[in-house]
Design a protein around this motif. Structure first.
Motif, PDB file in Angstrom:
ATOM      1  N   ASP A   6     -27.327   4.155  -2.952  1.00 39.80           N
ATOM      2  CA  ASP A   6     -27.266   3.858  -1.518  1.00 39.80           C
ATOM      3  C   ASP A   6     -28.631   4.017  -0.861  1.00 39.80           C
ATOM      4  O   ASP A   6     -29.017   3.220   0.000  1.00 39.80           O
ATOM      5  CB  ASP A   6     -26.245   4.760  -0.819  1.00 39.80           C
ATOM      6  N   LYS A   7     -29.377   5.032  -1.270  1.00 35.92           N
ATOM      7  CA  LYS A   7     -30.710   5.264  -0.713  1.00 35.92           C
ATOM      8  C   LYS A   7     -31.642   4.103  -1.072  1.00 35.92           C
ATOM      9  O   LYS A   7     -32.397   3.624  -0.234  1.00 35.92           O
ATOM     10  CB  LYS A   7     -31.277   6.581  -1.230  1.00 35.92           C
ATOM     11  N   ARG A   8     -31.567   3.652  -2.322  1.00 34.84           N
ATOM     12  CA  ARG A   8     -32.408   2.528  -2.749  1.00 34.84           C
ATOM     13  C   ARG A   8     -32.057   1.262  -1.964  1.00 34.84           C
ATOM     14  O   ARG A   8     -32.942   0.525  -1.539  1.00 34.84           O
ATOM     15  CB  ARG A   8     -32.234   2.252  -4.235  1.00 34.84           C
ATOM     16  N   VAL A   9     -30.773   1.013  -1.780  1.00 35.35           N
ATOM     17  CA  VAL A   9     -30.348  -0.167  -1.023  1.00 35.35           C
ATOM     18  C   VAL A   9     -30.836  -0.064   0.415  1.00 35.35           C
ATOM     19  O   VAL A   9     -31.368  -1.026   0.982  1.00 35.35           O
ATOM     20  CB  VAL A   9     -28.814  -0.335  -1.093  1.00 35.35           C
ATOM     21  N   ASP A  10     -30.673   1.090   1.035  1.00 36.71           N
ATOM     22  CA  ASP A  10     -31.149   1.285   2.408  1.00 36.71           C
ATOM     23  C   ASP A  10     -32.658   1.077   2.501  1.00 36.71           C
ATOM     24  O   ASP A  10     -33.144   0.407   3.423  1.00 36.71           O
ATOM     25  CB  ASP A  10     -30.795   2.693   2.915  1.00 36.71           C
ATOM     26  N   ASP A  11     -33.401   1.640   1.543  1.00 38.37           N
ATOM     27  CA  ASP A  11     -34.861   1.477   1.536  1.00 38.37           C
ATOM     28  C   ASP A  11     -35.244  -0.001   1.382  1.00 38.37           C
ATOM     29  O   ASP A  11     -36.177  -0.488   2.032  1.00 38.37           O
ATOM     30  CB  ASP A  11     -35.495   2.292   0.406  1.00 38.37           C
TER      31      ASP A  11
END
Length: 119
Positions: A6-11
């Motif tokens: 999720d963090k990678r997608v948000d970034d």
């Protein structure tokens, strides 16, 4: 693991910049672009005005071409919308009358002819 994903997608979406139309340029078909290039080249052609001839000279050359089954090249007086001469009409003289001529199926009024050449 899902938190990291999720963090990678948000970034990714936070820093992503859409390239707009650039991403679609690869979908241009080669035959479309070659056709467009051909049209551009055709529009760029300039046909020079040939020496104007009187109707007597024009009639004589057309009659010679008709009698001897020769091809002719005819430049019309007409201009296109950009005030340029149109390409010459090239072909054999199929018929000939006092006020018009038929060249490869195209009816042309003698008064509309600027120049004639026998090929």
């Amino acid at each position: 693991m899902s938190k990291e994903f999720d963090k990678r997608v948000d970034d990714f979406f936070r820093t992503y910049q859409d390239r707009g139309m650039k991403k679609w340029q690869g979908f241009m078909l080669s035959d479309f672009t070659s056709k467009a290039d051909k049209i551009d080249k055709e529009r760029a052609k300039v046909y020079e005005k040939k020496k104007p001839m009187n109707e007597k000279e024009i009639s004589e050359l057309l009659m010679i071409a008709y009698s001897n089954h020769r091809s002719v090249s005819v430049q019309l007086k007409q201009l296109d919308i950009d005030d340029k001469f149109l390409p010459d009409i090239v072909g054999t003289v199929d018929g000939y009358q006092v006020d018009h001529v038929v060249i490869s199926g195209v009816w042309i009024e003698l008064e509309d002819i600027n120049h004639v050449e026998i090929k």
